[in-house]
Every structure is written in structure tokens, then in C-alpha cells.
Design an enzyme around this catalytic site. Structure first.
Site, PDB file in Angstrom:
ATOM      1  N   ARG A  33      41.518  31.907  22.273  1.00  0.00           N
ATOM      2  CA  ARG A  33      40.605  32.682  21.858  1.00  0.00           C
ATOM      3  C   ARG A  33      39.465  31.539  20.962  1.00  0.00           C
ATOM      4  O   ARG A  33      39.976  31.062  20.473  1.00  0.00           O
ATOM      5  CB  ARG A  33      40.880  33.726  20.758  1.00  0.00           C
ATOM      6  CG  ARG A  33      41.282  34.882  21.470  1.00  0.00           C
ATOM      7  CD  ARG A  33      40.034  35.980  22.040  1.00  0.00           C
ATOM      8  NE  ARG A  33      40.763  37.057  22.831  1.00  0.00           N
ATOM      9  CZ  ARG A  33      41.042  37.171  24.300  1.00  0.00           C
ATOM     10  NH1 ARG A  33      40.560  35.802  24.989  1.00  0.00           N
ATOM     11  NH2 ARG A  33      41.316  38.248  24.764  1.00  0.00           N
ATOM     12  N   HIS A  71      34.501  32.209  30.037  1.00  0.00           N
ATOM     13  CA  HIS A  71      35.713  33.350  30.008  1.00  0.00           C
ATOM     14  C   HIS A  71      36.509  33.756  31.408  1.00  0.00           C
ATOM     15  O   HIS A  71      36.402  34.822  31.611  1.00  0.00           O
ATOM     16  CB  HIS A  71      35.332  34.362  29.136  1.00  0.00           C
ATOM     17  CG  HIS A  71      36.520  35.139  28.575  1.00  0.00           C
ATOM     18  ND1 HIS A  71      36.444  35.826  27.174  1.00  0.00           N
ATOM     19  CD2 HIS A  71      37.714  35.403  28.831  1.00  0.00           C
ATOM     20  CE1 HIS A  71      37.426  36.268  26.844  1.00  0.00           C
ATOM     21  NE2 HIS A  71      38.701  35.988  27.962  1.00  0.00           N
TER      22      HIS A  71
HETATM   23  P1  NAP Z   1      51.861  36.314  24.106  1.00  0.00           P
HETATM   24  O1  NAP Z   1      52.716  36.727  25.078  1.00  0.00           O
HETATM   25  O2  NAP Z   1      51.546  37.604  22.977  1.00  0.00           O
HETATM   26  O3  NAP Z   1      51.942  34.994  23.365  1.00  0.00           O
HETATM   27  C1  NAP Z   1      51.636  34.439  22.180  1.00  0.00           C
HETATM   28  C2  NAP Z   1      52.130  33.291  21.555  1.00  0.00           C
HETATM   29  O4  NAP Z   1      51.752  32.726  20.530  1.00  0.00           O
HETATM   30  C3  NAP Z   1      53.727  33.573  21.328  1.00  0.00           C
HETATM   31  O5  NAP Z   1      54.360  32.320  21.937  1.00  0.00           O
HETATM   32  C4  NAP Z   1      53.840  33.761  19.921  1.00  0.00           C
HETATM   33  O6  NAP Z   1      54.787  33.159  19.061  1.00  0.00           O
HETATM   34  C5  NAP Z   1      52.649  32.539  19.558  1.00  0.00           C
HETATM   35  N1  NAP Z   1      52.078  32.713  18.021  1.00  0.00           N
HETATM   36  C6  NAP Z   1      51.311  33.833  17.715  1.00  0.00           C
HETATM   37  N2  NAP Z   1      50.876  33.860  16.418  1.00  0.00           N
HETATM   38  C7  NAP Z   1      51.584  32.651  16.171  1.00  0.00           C
HETATM   39  C8  NAP Z   1      51.605  31.739  14.993  1.00  0.00           C
HETATM   40  N3  NAP Z   1      51.099  32.313  13.766  1.00  0.00           N
HETATM   41  N4  NAP Z   1      52.187  30.667  14.844  1.00  0.00           N
HETATM   42  C9  NAP Z   1      52.636  30.025  16.048  1.00  0.00           C
HETATM   43  N5  NAP Z   1      52.876  30.645  17.285  1.00  0.00           N
HETATM   44  C10 NAP Z   1      52.122  31.949  17.195  1.00  0.00           C
HETATM   45  O7  NAP Z   1      50.260  36.176  24.589  1.00  0.00           O
HETATM   46  P2  NAP Z   1      49.946  35.583  25.931  1.00  0.00           P
HETATM   47  O8  NAP Z   1      49.927  36.723  27.080  1.00  0.00           O
HETATM   48  O9  NAP Z   1      50.683  34.540  26.227  1.00  0.00           O
HETATM   49  O10 NAP Z   1      48.408  35.289  25.585  1.00  0.00           O
HETATM   50  C11 NAP Z   1      47.879  34.486  24.745  1.00  0.00           C
HETATM   51  C12 NAP Z   1      46.434  34.589  24.644  1.00  0.00           C
HETATM   52  O11 NAP Z   1      45.608  34.215  25.620  1.00  0.00           O
HETATM   53  C13 NAP Z   1      45.976  36.164  24.487  1.00  0.00           C
HETATM   54  O12 NAP Z   1      46.072  36.550  23.061  1.00  0.00           O
HETATM   55  C14 NAP Z   1      44.537  35.946  24.625  1.00  0.00           C
HETATM   56  O13 NAP Z   1      43.746  35.539  23.638  1.00  0.00           O
HETATM   57  C15 NAP Z   1      44.311  34.857  25.486  1.00  0.00           C
HETATM   58  N6  NAP Z   1      43.861  35.123  27.054  1.00  0.00           N
HETATM   59  C16 NAP Z   1      42.789  34.265  27.495  1.00  0.00           C
HETATM   60  C17 NAP Z   1      42.278  34.435  28.782  1.00  0.00           C
HETATM   61  C18 NAP Z   1      41.150  34.001  29.308  1.00  0.00           C
HETATM   62  O14 NAP Z   1      40.600  34.335  30.407  1.00  0.00           O
HETATM   63  N7  NAP Z   1      40.563  33.082  28.501  1.00  0.00           N
HETATM   64  C19 NAP Z   1      43.115  35.485  29.268  1.00  0.00           C
HETATM   65  C20 NAP Z   1      44.098  36.097  28.949  1.00  0.00           C
HETATM   66  C21 NAP Z   1      44.546  35.817  27.896  1.00  0.00           C
HETATM   67  P3  NAP Z   1      56.392  33.851  19.512  1.00  0.00           P
HETATM   68  O15 NAP Z   1      56.767  33.584  21.031  1.00  0.00           O
HETATM   69  O16 NAP Z   1      57.250  33.227  18.592  1.00  0.00           O
HETATM   70  O17 NAP Z   1      55.988  35.357  18.907  1.00  0.00           O
END
Ligand code: NAP
Length: 310
Positions: free
Chosen positions: A225, A273
Site C-alpha cells: 500500500r 496498481h
Molecule cells: P495478510 O494475509 O493479511 O498478511 C499480512 C502480513 O503482514 C502478515 O504476515 C502480518 O503478520 C503482517 N503484518 C501486519 N501488520 C504487521 C506489523 N505491524 N508488523 C509486522 N508484520 C505485520 O495480507 P495479504 O493477503 O498477504 O496482503 C497484503 C497486502 O497486499 C494487502 O493488505 C494489500 O494492501 C496488498 N495488496 C496489493 C495488491 C496490488 O495489486 N498491489 C493486491 C492485493 C493485495 P502476521 O502473519 O504475523 O499476522
């Protein structure tokens, strides 16, 4: 009983989803009608994207779950009217898209492709590139997307480290967690991938202090993000060479305004994006499977922990 699914998203999205969702619901044996308008008290599930005008969830008293079409839920998770369970999108096509994006841009940096693409005629300067095991890649965020990227980079042979909030064990990936693990992760990341959600804790986590911990000339890939980055700090680090190049897919304001310095910076690549888009055919199957789970008394998959914000 026929379920009522309210499709609340941006213009045209319901039309795109109608055929694949109808098919996916049928495959799950669900009797449901997909509508874009309904009496709130009659709605069983809301399929949601933030472009929807729906912002007040209070009257949806019968709604069993709100299913986000997006993986990132920062624009809905803090909505005080949302008391229904919220699921985010975790979908194999989305994950595959992200893996391809991260590996593609990572390999571009690793191989130094730009130097050859933009080589001056006669600039015959063969430099042996390091092989992947000599290249240290760090992935911030080891969730659905970050973990898949870390594993794919590992499978390409890179020396991969990852960082998450809670401790993790991933074969062949050095895992760090919590505030203490961040410094170690950054110090060992020649290529840094940021796949964290946007929460109050992760806002501007890439800032002057954290950028300074990276090895000089490190490259950044941010498909997470825009708000993860302090833009002024990144531009300063690009200007002074602390950061060699940045590939940015997400921004605080989207579309990125034409006058933004990122557009004009020679060491910034902007993508609009598109790192991982939600594709209707596979996302529809995920939505239908989750509805079927709730209807058969199983827990909702990918439920957002509201207190954590992701
Ligand atoms: P997710 O499964 O919720 O994983 C989030 C990860 O971030 C988890 O490993 C979490 O740790 C870690 N995290 C969150 N807060 C943290 C903190 N304060 N300190 C350290 N680690 C932290 O999310 P996801 O599905 O992988 O997606 C991640 C992000 O990608 C989304 O939120 C979105 O913003 C972005 N995204 C972008 C696109 C694009 O096209 N550019 C598409 C889809 C998603 P834990 O495992 O320990 O909870």
C-alpha cells in the site's frame, strides 16, 4: 430458502461478476439471487468493494457476512457501522499475480537488466552478475501474498528473509518478527519487498530511519500500500543513492497525480496498481465457497481480525 446477495462495488463490477458468480454458486449447490439493490433487512451477504456508495451497514441486520472483493481492507475495517463479520479476498489468481509481479521485478533488479536495456552503444563492460543464492531479498509481510512471494523467491534460489508481526516458520526462509526482527531484516535486504497491510502500525514503516538500515543501493518493490511509505523520505533516499531504484505499484493518491515527483524520477518505476488484480472467475469461486461454508455452519475463511486491522 433463496439467499439474497447484495453486490456493492464500483460501476460495472456486478456485471463482470454475474456469470462467474452464478456458476460458482450453482457449483456449491447454493440457491441465491445476486442483486445491486435490496431492502437492507433482506440481505444475507454483502459482496463489497470500497468504491461502493454503501457506507452504513447498520440496517443490514440479517447479513451474515461482508465479503470483500479486495485483499486490502483498510477502507472498510474501521467503519464503526460494520458489526457483521468481514472476510478479505484470498484467491489463487490474486496470489499468482503477485508472485509473478514480485519475481519479475526482483529478477530485473537482480540481473541489473536496466543497465543492458539502456546501454550506450559501445559500452561493452562485462560484469559477472551474482547468482541468486548470493542475493539477499527481504519480504515485509508473510501473509497470503508475502509468504507465497517469499517461497517463490526461495525456489528461484534467492537468500530470502521475511518479517511478520507474529513468529513464523517457513522452510528455506529466514523468518523474523516483531519490532526487534525488523532491523535485522532490513540490514540484510538488497531487494526489499513490502507486502504489509495498511494499518496504524504499518503507516510510513518505510521511512528515513528504516531506509537508512538497508544496504546502500538497495532496491524497493512496493505492491503493498502507498501509505507504507514516507514518500519524501524515499525520494531523498533515491536522490542520495541510499536506494538504487524503487518499483511502486500503490500510492497514497491513485491514480498517482501527473505532477508527482515519482513520475519524473529516473530511478522510480511506476505501475498502476496492477500487481495482483482480483479476477472475477476465480474470485467468484472463493466467494461462493465461503458463503457455502457459513451456510453449512463452518467458520468463515479469511476473516479480518478487526482489532488488528487486517
Ligand atoms: P495478510 O494475509 O493479511 O498478511 C499480512 C502480513 O503482514 C502478515 O504476515 C502480518 O503478520 C503482517 N503484518 C501486519 N501488520 C504487521 C506489523 N505491524 N508488523 C509486522 N508484520 C505485520 O495480507 P495479504 O493477503 O498477504 O496482503 C497484503 C497486502 O497486499 C494487502 O493488505 C494489500 O494492501 C496488498 N495488496 C496489493 C495488491 C496490488 O495489486 N498491489 C493486491 C492485493 C493485495 P502476521 O502473519 O504475523 O499476522
Amino acid at each position: 430458502m433463496t439467499l439474497t446477495l447484495l453486490f456493492a462495488a464500483g460501476p460495472g463490477t456486478a456485471e463482470t461478476y454475474h456469470a462467474p458468480l452464478t456458476e460458482a454458486l450453482h457449483a456449491e449447490g447454493l440457491d441465491a439471487r445476486i442483486v445491486t439493490e435490496a431492502v437492507p433487512e433482506a440481505v444475507d451477504y454483502i459482496l463489497y468493494a470500497p468504491a461502493s456508495p454503501l457506507q452504513d451497514f447498520t440496517p443490514y441486520t440479517r447479513t451474515k457476512a461482508v465479503l470483500s472483493l479486495w485483499a486490502g481492507v483498510e477502507r472498510i475495517v474501521a467503519n464503526p457501522t460494520l458489526t457483521q463479520p468481514l472476510a478479505r479476498m484470498v484467491d489463487p489468481s490474486l496470489t499468482r499475480g503477485m508472485v509473478e509481479y514480485v519475481c519479475g521485478h526482483g529478477l530485473r533488479y537482480h540481473l541489473g537488466m536496466d543497465a543492458h536495456i539502456h546501454a550506450r552503444p559501445g559500452a561493452w563492460e562485462p560484469v559477472e552478475p551474482p547468482l541468486a543464492p548470493e542475493r539477499r531479498v527481504g519480504v515485509m509481510g508473510l501473509g497470503a501474498l508475502g509468504r507465497a512471494c517469499a517461497e517463490a523467491l526461495r525456489d528461484l534460489g534467492f537468500a530470502v528473509s521475511g518479517w511478520s508481526a507474529r513468529a513464523k516458520a517457513i522452510e528455506g526462509v529466514t523468518c523474523h518478527h516483531g519490532p526487534d526482527g525488523l532491523k535485522t531484516l532490513l540490514q540484510g535486504s538488497e531487494i526489499l519487498v513490502t507486502l504489509l497491510p495498511h494499518t496504524p502500525e504499518t503507516e510510513t514503516i518505510v521511512n528515513a530511519g528504516t531506509l537508512a538500515l538497508l544496504p546502500q543501493g538497495a532496491c524497493l518493490i512496493n505492491p503493498g500500500r502507498g501509505a507504507l511509505i514516507d514518500d519524501d523520505a524515499l525520494l531523498a533516499a533515491l536522490d542520495n543513492g541510499q536506494i538504487g531504484h524503487a518499483t511502486l505499484d500503490v500510492f497514497r493518491t491513485e491514480p498517482l497525480p501527473e505532477a508527482h515527483r515519482y513520475w519524473h524520477h529516473p530511478r522510480v518505476t511506476i505501475t498502476p496498481h496492477i500487481a495482483a488484480t482480483t479476477r472475477a472467475a476465480s474470485a467468484a469461486r472463493v466467494l461462493a465457497q465461503n458463503i457455502a461454508r457459513v451456510e453449512t455452519g463452518q467458520p468463515l475463511l479469511h476473516e479480518v481480525a478487526r482489532a488488528r486491522g487486517y
